[in-house]
Design a protein around this motif. Structure first.
Motif, PDB file in Angstrom:
ATOM      1  N   LYS A 186       0.841  -1.193   0.000  1.00  0.00           N
ATOM      2  CA  LYS A 186       0.000   0.000   0.000  1.00  0.00           C
ATOM      3  C   LYS A 186       0.879   1.246   0.000  1.00  0.00           C
TER       4      LYS A 186
ATOM      5  N   ILE B 287       1.388   5.230   0.290  1.00  0.00           N
ATOM      6  CA  ILE B 287       0.788   6.386   0.961  1.00  0.00           C
ATOM      7  C   ILE B 287       0.885   7.610   0.045  1.00  0.00           C
TER       8      ILE B 287
ATOM      9  N   TRP C 155       5.552   3.834   1.472  1.00  0.00           N
ATOM     10  CA  TRP C 155       4.560   2.819   1.794  1.00  0.00           C
ATOM     11  C   TRP C 155       4.170   2.915   3.257  1.00  0.00           C
ATOM     12  N   GLU C 156       3.218   2.083   3.636  1.00  0.00           N
ATOM     13  CA  GLU C 156       2.828   2.020   5.045  1.00  0.00           C
ATOM     14  C   GLU C 156       3.996   1.606   5.920  1.00  0.00           C
ATOM     15  N   ASP C 157       4.892   0.761   5.384  1.00  0.00           N
ATOM     16  CA  ASP C 157       5.953   0.200   6.212  1.00  0.00           C
ATOM     17  C   ASP C 157       7.356   0.598   5.769  1.00  0.00           C
TER      18      ASP C 157
END
Length: 156
Positions: free
Chosen positions: A45, A47, A129-131
């Motif tokens: 995902k 961002i 990304w989210e991470d």
């Protein structure tokens, strides 16, 4: 002042402004390609993205693509605008407008333009990304730019 047909910008892209640059009484078709920021890439995902470029070199390469299109489709008019900086999900990253007398040529020339952008224009991105984050490298994702920009040998 003459409009720039091939532009790198930090501003939000107006699709209509790009289309207006190729509008012609001789055009039977105007094909518009709009590249946007997607949320899911390879299962991760996103961002937001940050695009960067060597702007003056990138504009010259966009103009080269315009010249190549003119060679293959002599009646085509082409305008390309690519955005750099932070782009959120669904933001427009690139708009390509091609007008031609007949629709088949505008489809083909538009496809040619986006594929050539990914091959030769020095624009690269950082995925957030989210991470985590990562500089992706060239637009074909074949060459990594771990320092956050292409090295000299990547620009040939």
């Amino acid at each position: 002042m003459t409009e720039k047909l091939f532009l790198i910008t930090n501003e939000v892209i107006s699709i209509q402004e790009v289309v207006d640059k190729v509008t012609s009484r001789n055009a039977g078709a105007i094909n518009t390609f709009i590249g946007t920021v997607r949320e899911i890439t390879k299962g991760k995902k996103t961002i937001f993205l940050k695009y960067d470029a060597y702007a003056s070199m990138a504009e010259k390469k966009l103009a080269q693509i315009g010249d190549e299109i003119q060679e293959q489709w002599p009646e085509a008019l082409v305008a390309i605008t690519h955005r750099i900086g932070r782009l959120d999900i669904t933001d427009i990253a690139v708009v390509i407008a091609v007008s031609t007398p007949h629709r088949a040529d505008s489809y083909e020339a538009s496809r040619y333009a986006i594929e050539r952008i990914k091959e030769i224009v020095p624009i690269w991105k950082k995925e957030h990304w989210e991470d985590g984050v990562e500089w992706i490298g060239d637009q074909l994702e074949k060459t990594r730019y771990p320092s956050g920009k292409p090295e000299e040998e990547n620009l040939k």
